[in-house]
Design an enzyme around this catalytic site. Structure first.
Site, mmCIF file in Angstrom:
data_model
loop_
_atom_site.group_PDB
_atom_site.id
_atom_site.type_symbol
_atom_site.label_atom_id
_atom_site.label_comp_id
_atom_site.label_asym_id
_atom_site.label_seq_id
_atom_site.Cartn_x
_atom_site.Cartn_y
_atom_site.Cartn_z
ATOM 1 N N SER A 39 0.831 -1.201 0.000
ATOM 2 C CA SER A 39 0.000 0.000 0.000
ATOM 3 C C SER A 39 0.867 1.253 0.000
ATOM 4 O O SER A 39 2.095 1.181 0.129
ATOM 5 C CB SER A 39 -0.917 0.008 1.226
ATOM 6 O OG SER A 39 -0.170 0.274 2.409
ATOM 7 N N SER A 41 0.891 3.827 2.227
ATOM 8 C CA SER A 41 0.890 4.565 3.491
ATOM 9 C C SER A 41 2.267 5.100 3.881
ATOM 10 O O SER A 41 2.358 5.973 4.752
ATOM 11 C CB SER A 41 0.354 3.684 4.619
ATOM 12 O OG SER A 41 1.254 2.638 4.932
ATOM 13 N N LYS A 118 5.399 0.716 9.361
ATOM 14 C CA LYS A 118 5.206 2.133 9.651
ATOM 15 C C LYS A 118 6.494 2.678 10.269
ATOM 16 O O LYS A 118 7.428 1.942 10.558
ATOM 17 C CB LYS A 118 4.053 2.351 10.643
ATOM 18 C CG LYS A 118 2.724 1.735 10.275
ATOM 19 C CD LYS A 118 2.024 2.457 9.145
ATOM 20 C CE LYS A 118 0.673 1.810 8.834
ATOM 21 N NZ LYS A 118 0.018 2.421 7.667
ATOM 22 N N SER A 225 -2.923 6.920 5.888
ATOM 23 C CA SER A 225 -2.306 5.881 6.702
ATOM 24 C C SER A 225 -3.203 5.520 7.882
ATOM 25 O O SER A 225 -3.562 6.382 8.689
ATOM 26 C CB SER A 225 -0.941 6.355 7.223
ATOM 27 O OG SER A 225 -0.384 5.408 8.123
#
Length: 277
Positions: A39, A41, A118, A225
């Site tokens: 993705s 994010s 992250k 996100s």
């Protein structure tokens, strides 16, 4: 005689396969785990289609160090809990070492158990807040500087066919999708890019206090996100326990701009062995 030699050859082949699988299992459990970015994010630090190896030695080992294997097409769904669930529950790690603020970390989602990636923003005891799109740590705003724009083509990306969100949107098919890029410097000196799409609820939060033994994560693509700003039970990540950390992402090995990493003709030539900052 020929039959015995044939049987012996089959046995040796099976043994070779078993040994290879054992070696691969040990490598993935204790050293490095492959990870493909699904993705957007973490744009522009990480792009959809980036392929990297996660350093599992960085923070020591816990139940989350055991690999999860999910292949929906073939009905394969082996979770780390299925193998190492006996080691879960005490939020400790073997040979554990604390992650540093600013590390890009792969961890197991506290609720779903899926692997997420992250940036580590909040350490145990920190107070985290976002005010008007600016990150505050322990009451102090982080340093940000303008860094131009991030541009990409408006089209489906990756195997899921995800489309980027644009600050200049809506943008038609094939148009240029633009986001404002800022350079953010965290306490401790880690500097990295963040992207802005527009004003939204996640730009205005309450104060989050990070509990002991937990960490607070955010994506660099701040307006796109699902991270610790949202509780894990309602689609976000929430606070992540120490034992859920899998490892640190240090370097992109290669990157595919196509629907599959096997489509080598779509590999991005400028991202081979790119350091992750």
């Amino acid at each position: 005689m020929a039959t015995e030699e044939k049987k012996g050859g089959i046995v040796e082949t099976i043994k070779t396969i078993v040994y290879a699988l054992l070696i691969a299992g040990v490598f993935r459990t204790f050293l490095f785990q492959p990870f493909w970015i699904p993705s957007g994010s973490m744009k522009d630090t990480l792009l959809i289609g980036d392929f990297l190896f996660v350093n599992k030695m960085a923070y020591g080992y816990s139940y989350a160090s055991c690999p999860s294997v999910v292949i929906p097409r073939f009905g394969v769904d082996v979770d780390a809990h299925d193998i190492c669930g006996w080691a879960d529950g005490d939020n400790t790690r073997l040979f554990g070492s604390q992650p540093q603020r600013g590390d890009v970390v792969v961890f197991r989602h506290p609720t779903s158990g899926r692997d997420f990636i992250k940036r580590l923003i909040g350490l145990p005891g920190d107070k985290i807040q976002v005010r008007d799109g600016i990150l505050y740590i322990n009451g102090q705003p982080v340093e940000i500087q303008p860094a131009g724009t991030f541009e990409e083509v408006q089209k489906p990306q990756g195997p899921q066919g995800l489309r980027p969100r644009c600050e200049n949107g809506p943008v038609g098919e094939g148009g240029i999708c633009i986001k404002t890029r800022l350079k953010e410097t965290l306490p401790g000196g880690v500097t990295h890019d963040i992207l802005n799409i527009g004003d939204q609820a996640s730009d205005h939060t309450g104060v989050y206090e990070v509990p002991e033994g937990h960490f607070f994560f955010m994506g660099d693509n701040r307006d796109n996100s699902a991270d610790s700003r949202i509780a894990s039970m309602v689609g976000g990540v929430g606070m992540v326990p120490f034992e859920n950390l899998i490892g640190r992402a240090d370097r992109v090995m290669f990157s595919s701009a196509g629907r599959s990493m096997l489509f080598f003709w779509t590999w991005r030539k400028d991202r081979f062995f790119e350091a992750i900052e």
